[in-house]
Write an enzyme that holds these catalytic residues in place. Structure first.
Site, PDB file in Angstrom:
ATOM      1  N   ARG A  31       7.729  38.090  55.677  1.00 22.85           N
ATOM      2  CA  ARG A  31       7.651  39.033  54.696  1.00 22.85           C
ATOM      3  C   ARG A  31       8.155  39.086  53.371  1.00 22.85           C
ATOM      4  O   ARG A  31       8.930  38.271  53.128  1.00 22.85           O
ATOM      5  CB  ARG A  31       8.311  40.556  55.300  1.00 22.85           C
ATOM      6  CG  ARG A  31       9.709  40.670  54.910  1.00 22.85           C
ATOM      7  CD  ARG A  31      10.379  41.689  55.880  1.00 22.85           C
ATOM      8  NE  ARG A  31      11.747  42.182  55.453  1.00 22.85           N
ATOM      9  CZ  ARG A  31      12.810  41.520  55.908  1.00 22.85           C
ATOM     10  NH1 ARG A  31      12.668  40.415  56.414  1.00 22.85           N
ATOM     11  NH2 ARG A  31      13.958  42.020  55.590  1.00 22.85           N
ATOM     12  N   CYS A  52      44.800  35.847  34.174  1.00 26.81           N
ATOM     13  CA  CYS A  52      44.577  35.698  35.516  1.00 26.81           C
ATOM     14  C   CYS A  52      46.000  35.866  36.187  1.00 26.81           C
ATOM     15  O   CYS A  52      46.925  35.315  35.795  1.00 26.81           O
ATOM     16  CB  CYS A  52      44.181  34.416  35.812  1.00 26.81           C
ATOM     17  SG  CYS A  52      44.269  33.959  37.884  1.00 26.81           S
ATOM     18  N   CYS A  55      47.372  32.509  38.031  1.00 26.12           N
ATOM     19  CA  CYS A  55      47.736  31.340  37.346  1.00 26.12           C
ATOM     20  C   CYS A  55      49.326  30.846  37.110  1.00 26.12           C
ATOM     21  O   CYS A  55      49.884  31.905  37.088  1.00 26.12           O
ATOM     22  CB  CYS A  55      46.840  31.149  35.991  1.00 26.12           C
ATOM     23  SG  CYS A  55      45.267  30.781  35.983  1.00 26.12           S
ATOM     24  N   HIS A 114      42.577  27.249  38.014  1.00 27.21           N
ATOM     25  CA  HIS A 114      41.949  28.117  38.059  1.00 27.21           C
ATOM     26  C   HIS A 114      40.435  28.196  38.287  1.00 27.21           C
ATOM     27  O   HIS A 114      39.825  28.932  38.858  1.00 27.21           O
ATOM     28  CB  HIS A 114      42.151  29.057  36.715  1.00 27.21           C
ATOM     29  CG  HIS A 114      41.229  30.441  36.440  1.00 27.21           C
ATOM     30  ND1 HIS A 114      41.874  31.850  37.010  1.00 27.21           N
ATOM     31  CD2 HIS A 114      40.142  30.728  36.094  1.00 27.21           C
ATOM     32  CE1 HIS A 114      40.887  32.596  36.932  1.00 27.21           C
ATOM     33  NE2 HIS A 114      40.012  32.133  36.170  1.00 27.21           N
ATOM     34  N   ASN A 152      38.630  35.365  50.962  1.00 28.26           N
ATOM     35  CA  ASN A 152      37.374  35.822  50.778  1.00 28.26           C
ATOM     36  C   ASN A 152      36.835  35.240  49.317  1.00 28.26           C
ATOM     37  O   ASN A 152      37.890  35.215  48.404  1.00 28.26           O
ATOM     38  CB  ASN A 152      37.643  37.666  50.392  1.00 28.26           C
ATOM     39  CG  ASN A 152      37.760  37.999  51.784  1.00 28.26           C
ATOM     40  OD1 ASN A 152      36.965  37.895  52.763  1.00 28.26           O
ATOM     41  ND2 ASN A 152      38.777  38.948  51.836  1.00 28.26           N
ATOM     42  N   GLY A 158      34.107  40.856  47.712  1.00 25.45           N
ATOM     43  CA  GLY A 158      35.137  41.625  47.344  1.00 25.45           C
ATOM     44  C   GLY A 158      36.415  40.949  46.952  1.00 25.45           C
ATOM     45  O   GLY A 158      37.155  41.570  47.006  1.00 25.45           O
ATOM     46  N   CYS A 159      36.206  39.774  46.580  1.00 20.55           N
ATOM     47  CA  CYS A 159      37.533  39.049  45.981  1.00 20.55           C
ATOM     48  C   CYS A 159      37.825  39.659  44.832  1.00 20.55           C
ATOM     49  O   CYS A 159      37.036  39.730  43.698  1.00 20.55           O
ATOM     50  CB  CYS A 159      36.981  37.359  45.817  1.00 20.55           C
ATOM     51  SG  CYS A 159      38.566  36.380  45.377  1.00 20.55           S
ATOM     52  N   SER A 160      39.152  39.940  44.704  1.00 23.20           N
ATOM     53  CA  SER A 160      39.877  40.647  43.530  1.00 23.20           C
ATOM     54  C   SER A 160      40.270  39.633  42.520  1.00 23.20           C
ATOM     55  O   SER A 160      40.371  40.073  41.340  1.00 23.20           O
ATOM     56  CB  SER A 160      41.084  41.118  44.025  1.00 23.20           C
ATOM     57  OG  SER A 160      41.778  40.360  44.563  1.00 23.20           O
ATOM     58  N   HIS A 163      40.608  33.142  40.827  1.00 22.98           N
ATOM     59  CA  HIS A 163      41.428  31.934  41.060  1.00 22.98           C
ATOM     60  C   HIS A 163      41.428  31.728  42.532  1.00 22.98           C
ATOM     61  O   HIS A 163      41.387  32.462  43.480  1.00 22.98           O
ATOM     62  CB  HIS A 163      42.580  32.467  40.684  1.00 22.98           C
ATOM     63  CG  HIS A 163      43.599  31.297  40.534  1.00 22.98           C
ATOM     64  ND1 HIS A 163      44.370  30.789  39.553  1.00 22.98           N
ATOM     65  CD2 HIS A 163      44.210  30.395  41.528  1.00 22.98           C
ATOM     66  CE1 HIS A 163      45.103  29.570  39.523  1.00 22.98           C
ATOM     67  NE2 HIS A 163      45.146  29.587  40.945  1.00 22.98           N
ATOM     68  N   HIS A 165      42.194  31.216  45.913  1.00 20.53           N
ATOM     69  CA  HIS A 165      43.182  31.597  47.057  1.00 20.53           C
ATOM     70  C   HIS A 165      42.811  32.388  48.328  1.00 20.53           C
ATOM     71  O   HIS A 165      41.613  32.813  48.209  1.00 20.53           O
ATOM     72  CB  HIS A 165      44.185  32.651  46.175  1.00 20.53           C
ATOM     73  CG  HIS A 165      43.329  34.035  46.057  1.00 20.53           C
ATOM     74  ND1 HIS A 165      42.249  34.387  45.287  1.00 20.53           N
ATOM     75  CD2 HIS A 165      43.506  35.112  46.783  1.00 20.53           C
ATOM     76  CE1 HIS A 165      42.101  35.487  45.286  1.00 20.53           C
ATOM     77  NE2 HIS A 165      42.776  36.168  46.342  1.00 20.53           N
ATOM     78  N   GLN A 167      44.325  34.188  52.037  1.00 20.18           N
ATOM     79  CA  GLN A 167      45.605  35.381  52.580  1.00 20.18           C
ATOM     80  C   GLN A 167      45.939  35.037  53.705  1.00 20.18           C
ATOM     81  O   GLN A 167      45.225  34.151  54.719  1.00 20.18           O
ATOM     82  CB  GLN A 167      44.933  36.738  52.355  1.00 20.18           C
ATOM     83  CG  GLN A 167      44.537  37.266  50.939  1.00 20.18           C
ATOM     84  CD  GLN A 167      44.408  38.750  50.993  1.00 20.18           C
ATOM     85  OE1 GLN A 167      45.116  39.345  51.343  1.00 20.18           O
ATOM     86  NE2 GLN A 167      43.240  38.929  50.178  1.00 20.18           N
TER      87      GLN A 167
END
Length: 345
Positions: A31, A52, A55, A114, A152, A158-160, A163, A165, A167
Site C-alpha cells: 500500500r 553533554c 562526557c 561523544h 535505548n 526516547g534516549c535522553s 552520548h 550509553h 543502562q
C-alpha cells in the site's frame, strides 16, 4: 481454494519465548505510505560536547562531576526508576493488588567519545563494554532477583542523551517479560529435554532464510515471530544462561557480532539506526535455570527508510502486534547490506 502464500496472505505466528502471537499481513506492504516522515539521524558528531552531562569532566544533571574516564564509566542513575530502600505498599485486596518493588539503576557510558555509537567503537572497546556488563551482572545478581542490561539508542527511542550509553536495572522481582520467557523455556525443557533457543538456533541455521549473521559462538536472526520490522534476536550458541557465564572466546566473538549487527543497521537506511536493545538472562529464581539460553533482543523502529517508522498503535496496542514486512524479507535485506563500519561477525 488458493494455496497459502506466506509472502502474500495474512497469518499469525507464535512467539516461542512469550507464548503470545503476532499478526503478519504481508500484502499491506504494497500500500502507499502517507504516514509520518521525520528527520534522519545522522552518523558521527563531535568527540566532546561541553554541554553533554555524560562526557568526561562534565557535571551531570544530579550535580555530580564525571571523572576523566578513558573506557567505560558506570555510575548510579541520577533519577532511578528503582530504589533499594523504598517501603512496601499497604497491602491491598483481590481487586487492587500492589507489591513492593526495590532495586537500583545504573548508567553505563560506552566510551568517553561523544560521537561514537556502538558500531563506531573498535572491537577492543566493545569487548571492554561486554566485560563491564558481565562484572555488573555478577555483582548485582548476588543481591537481586533479576538484572536487566539494555540500551535505548536515538531520540526516536526516547534516549535522553546522544552520548553513547546504556543502562542496567536490578530488581528484587522478575519483570513480566522475563517471567513469560522463564515459563515458556521451562515448559519446552520439560517436554523436550533441551533448551528452546538451542533448538531454535539449530533450526534457523539449517533453514538459513532468517539468518543475518553467524560465527562460532553467536547467531543473529530476524526471529520467526518478530514484531518490529527489522527486529533481531541474538542467541548464544554455547550453553550459557547469563552474560557473566561467557568464556573469553565467546566475549571476543560477541564483540565482533555486535559491531556486525549494528553496522548493518546503520547501512540499511544510511543513517544512525535507532533501537532498543536488551539482554535476557536467567533470573535468580528461575523455574528451570538449565532451560535458559542467553540472548539479546534488538528492536529498531524504522520501517521503509531513515525517516519512516513503524508505530505500535491501534490494533497493536489493543489486540496484538502486527507487521507487514515478513521476517524472511527483513533478514534478507539485513544480510545483503555491507555493514557501515565494515565489521565481520
Amino acid at each position: 481454494m488458493t494455496p497459502f502464500d506466506p509472502l502474500d496472505h495474512p497469518h499469525r505466528r507464535r512467539n516461542l519465548l512469550t507464548g503470545r502471537w503476532v499478526l503478519v499481513s504481508p500484502h499491506r506492504a504494497k500500500r502507499p505510505w502517507q504516514g509520518e516522515v521525520g528527520d534522519a539521524a545522522p552518523r558521527g558528531g563531535p568527540s566532546y560536547d561541553p554541554a553533554c552531562y555524560l562526557c568526561p569532566g562534565n557535571t551531570r544533571t544530579g550535580g555530580e562531576t564525571n571523572p576523566d574516564y578513558a573506557a567505560t564509566l558506570v555510575f548510579p542513575n541520577d533519577f532511578p526508576a528503582l530504589m533499594p530502600d523504598t517501603p512496601a505498599p499497604n497491602g491491598g485486596d483481590d481487586l487492587f493488588v500492589s507489591a513492593p518493588a526495590r532495586g537500583l539503576a545504573r548508567v553505563i557510558c560506552y566510551s568517553p567519545d561523544h560521537g561514537k555509537t556502538l558500531p563506531d567503537l573498535d572491537t577492543a572497546a566493545v569487548r571492554a563494554l561486554i566485560d563491564t556488563w558481565a562484572d555488573q551482572t555478577t555483582e548485582l545478581a548476588a543481591r537481586f532477583d533479576y538484572v536487566q542490561v539494555f540500551e535505548n539508542k536515538g531520540a526516536m527511542m526516547g534516549c535522553s542523551s546522544p552520548h553513547p550509553h546504556g543502562q542496567i536495572w536490578a530488581s528484587d522481582f522478575v519483570p513480566s517479560e522475563l517471567a513469560d520467557e522463564d515459563r515458556e523455556q521451562a515448559a519446552w525443557h520439560r517436554a523436550h529435554g533441551d533448551a528452546l533457543l538451542g533448538e531454535v538456533a539449530r533450526r534457523e541455521l539449517a533453514l538459513g532464510e532468517r539468518v543475518v549473521a553467524v560465527n562460532a559462538h553467536w547467531l543473529a536472526v530476524v526471529p520467526f515471530w518478530a514484531s518490529w520490522p527489522f527486529e533481531v534476536l541474538l542467541i548464544a550458541r554455547d550453553a550459557v544462561a547469563r552474560i557473566d557465564d561467557l568464556s573469553d572466546p565467546a566475549r571476543d566473538a560477541l564483540a565482533r557480532m555486535l559491531r556486525a549487527i549494528t553496522g548493518r543497521y546503520d547501512a540499511l537506511f544510511d543513517c544512525q539506526m535507532p533501537y532498543s536493545m536488551g539482554w535476557h538472562q536467567a533470573p535468580g529464581h528461575s523455574a528451570a535455570p538449565g532451560a535458559w539460553r542467553l540472548h539479546a533482543h534488538f528492536y529498531p523502529p524504522l520501517l521503509r527508510s531513515a525517516t519512516v517508522r513503524k508505530f505500535m498503535v491501534g490494533y497493536e496496542m489493543l489486540a496484538e502486534p502486527q507487521r507487514d514486512l515478513t521476517p524472511e524479507v527483513a533478514a534478507a535485506r539485513l544480510r545483503d547490506v555491507t555493514p557501515a563500519n565494515g565489521a565481520q561477525a
